[in-house]
Write a protein that holds these residues in place. Structure first.
Motif, short mmCIF file in Angstrom:
data_model
loop_
_atom_site.label_atom_id
_atom_site.label_comp_id
_atom_site.label_asym_id
_atom_site.label_seq_id
_atom_site.Cartn_x
_atom_site.Cartn_y
_atom_site.Cartn_z
N ARG A 1 1.22 8.48 0.37
CA ARG A 1 0.35 9.74 -0.01
C ARG A 1 0.30 10.59 1.16
O ARG A 1 -0.18 11.97 1.00
CB ARG A 1 -0.82 9.04 -0.69
CG ARG A 1 -0.64 8.36 -1.94
CD ARG A 1 -1.90 8.37 -2.82
NE ARG A 1 -2.87 7.23 -2.10
CZ ARG A 1 -2.96 6.03 -2.18
NH1 ARG A 1 -2.23 5.67 -3.31
NH2 ARG A 1 -3.71 5.23 -1.41
N MET A 2 -0.16 10.13 2.20
CA MET A 2 -0.53 10.85 3.41
C MET A 2 0.74 11.82 3.83
O MET A 2 0.62 12.97 4.16
CB MET A 2 -0.79 10.07 4.65
CG MET A 2 -2.09 9.36 4.46
SD MET A 2 -3.52 10.39 4.43
CE MET A 2 -4.02 10.50 2.71
N LYS A 3 2.00 11.31 3.70
CA LYS A 3 3.35 11.77 3.93
C LYS A 3 3.45 13.00 3.10
O LYS A 3 3.81 14.10 3.41
CB LYS A 3 4.26 11.15 4.17
CG LYS A 3 5.51 11.59 4.67
CD LYS A 3 6.47 10.86 5.77
CE LYS A 3 7.54 11.78 6.14
NZ LYS A 3 8.51 10.91 6.64
N LEU A 4 3.07 12.76 1.69
CA LEU A 4 3.31 13.60 0.89
C LEU A 4 2.31 15.02 0.85
O LEU A 4 2.67 16.17 0.56
CB LEU A 4 3.28 13.24 -0.74
CG LEU A 4 4.53 12.37 -1.18
CD1 LEU A 4 4.27 11.75 -2.46
CD2 LEU A 4 5.93 12.90 -1.31
N GLU A 5 1.20 14.33 1.26
CA GLU A 5 0.07 15.65 1.41
C GLU A 5 0.55 16.58 2.61
O GLU A 5 0.32 17.88 2.60
CB GLU A 5 -1.16 15.04 1.69
CG GLU A 5 -2.24 15.80 1.72
CD GLU A 5 -3.54 15.26 1.80
OE1 GLU A 5 -4.83 16.13 2.22
OE2 GLU A 5 -3.77 13.85 1.72
N SER B 1 0.87 -1.28 0.01
CA SER B 1 0.03 -0.08 0.02
C SER B 1 0.96 1.33 0.00
O SER B 1 1.96 1.47 0.63
CB SER B 1 -0.97 0.12 1.39
OG SER B 1 -1.78 1.48 1.30
N ARG B 2 0.56 2.32 -0.78
CA ARG B 2 0.89 3.68 -0.80
C ARG B 2 0.38 4.65 -0.08
O ARG B 2 0.56 5.76 -0.09
CB ARG B 2 1.08 4.22 -2.18
CG ARG B 2 2.26 3.43 -3.04
CD ARG B 2 2.55 3.81 -4.21
NE ARG B 2 3.08 5.29 -4.22
CZ ARG B 2 4.02 6.09 -4.00
NH1 ARG B 2 5.17 5.20 -3.67
NH2 ARG B 2 4.27 7.21 -3.81
N TYR B 3 -0.51 4.07 0.63
CA TYR B 3 -1.47 5.03 1.61
C TYR B 3 -0.56 5.90 2.65
O TYR B 3 -0.76 7.18 2.53
CB TYR B 3 -2.26 4.32 2.42
CG TYR B 3 -3.26 5.25 3.42
CD1 TYR B 3 -4.32 5.79 2.95
CD2 TYR B 3 -2.99 5.25 4.80
CE1 TYR B 3 -4.95 6.76 3.76
CE2 TYR B 3 -3.71 5.94 5.53
CZ TYR B 3 -4.71 6.73 5.23
OH TYR B 3 -5.47 7.62 6.10
#
Length: 242
Positions: free
Chosen positions: A120-124, A115-117
């Motif tokens: 993605r959360m860290k990039l956001e 999972s890349r969840y």
């Protein structure tokens, strides 16, 4: 004669005794003492038992390779039913492997979820400015974002805008060349400043054009009045002479 017989009998007895000592099992190795002969014996026994055990095992290397080819995946993704080893070992062709796959004895393992969840959360969060403090930085500011790269990006934005304005006839080729050289000379720091400069330059140019047109109109009017006066003066002079 009896003494000779006793000597011969004792000789036989001791011969059998030493022979028995030679062929008996080597002494055992203990925690306190070890026997080289016992260690050799152990190694021989373990080798024989391992050989017998390996002889009973069935190699499914061929079947796994064929299954990987048939199911279009890697060999580590192939699952072979351990309860049907004998039947699987008889399959020596891709056709047989397809039949086993249809029966469910050979299965392609599902792809593991990565999972890349969290990424993605860290990039956001990073876009909001989190996790970008001094403790998270490695390298100088010029190494993280070189000034040369910033300059190239800014210059390309300005040149792209100038080309767009020139193609849509908002500026002529003379103004394009003038602004192009000013962009190269670092006159405009961003696109907004360049657009404002273009609007002011066009307004100034239009004002000059309108002033020039008004001056030309006044000159034409004065010229017409002068010619009219001259005509009247000539007419009056002709009448007086008559």
């Amino acid at each position: 004669f009896f003494c000779c017989f006793l000597d011969f009998g004792s000789f036989l007895f001791f011969s059998f005794f030493f022979f028995f000592l030679m062929i008996r099992r080597p002494p055992r190795s203990t925690l306190s003492s070890s026997s080289a002969a016992s260690d050799v014996y152990k190694r021989q026994v373990s080798t024989q038992s391992t050989g017998q055990h390996l002889g009973k095992m069935v190699s499914l290397k061929l079947q796994k390779r064929l299954a990987a080819s048939v199911l279009n995946c890697g060999k580590r993704k192939i699952w072979l039913d351990p309860n049907e080893v004998n039947e699987i070992s008889m399959a020596n062709s891709r056709l047989n492997i397809r039949k086993l796959a249809k029966d469910g004895l050979v299965i392609k393992k599902p792809v593991k979820v990565h999972s890349r969840y969290s990424v993605r959360m860290k990039l956001e969060a990073k876009r909001k400015g989190r996790h970008t403090g001094t403790g998270k930085r490695k390298g100088s500011s010029d190494a993280r974002l070189p000034t040369a790269v910033i300059w190239m990006r800014r210059l390309r934005v300005l040149r792209r805008l100038l080309a767009k304005y020139r193609d849509t006839k908002k500026i002529d080729k003379y103004m394009y060349h003038e602004l192009y050289m000013k962009c190269k000379g670092n006159v405009f720091k961003n696109k907004r400043v360049l657009v404002e400069h273009i609007h002011k330059a066009k307004g100034r140019k239009n004002l000059e054009k309108s002033l020039a047109e008004q001056a030309e109109a006044r000159r034409n009017k004065a010229r017409a009045l002068k010619s009219k006066r001259q005509g009247k003066a000539e007419a009056a002079a002709g009448a007086s002479t008559d």
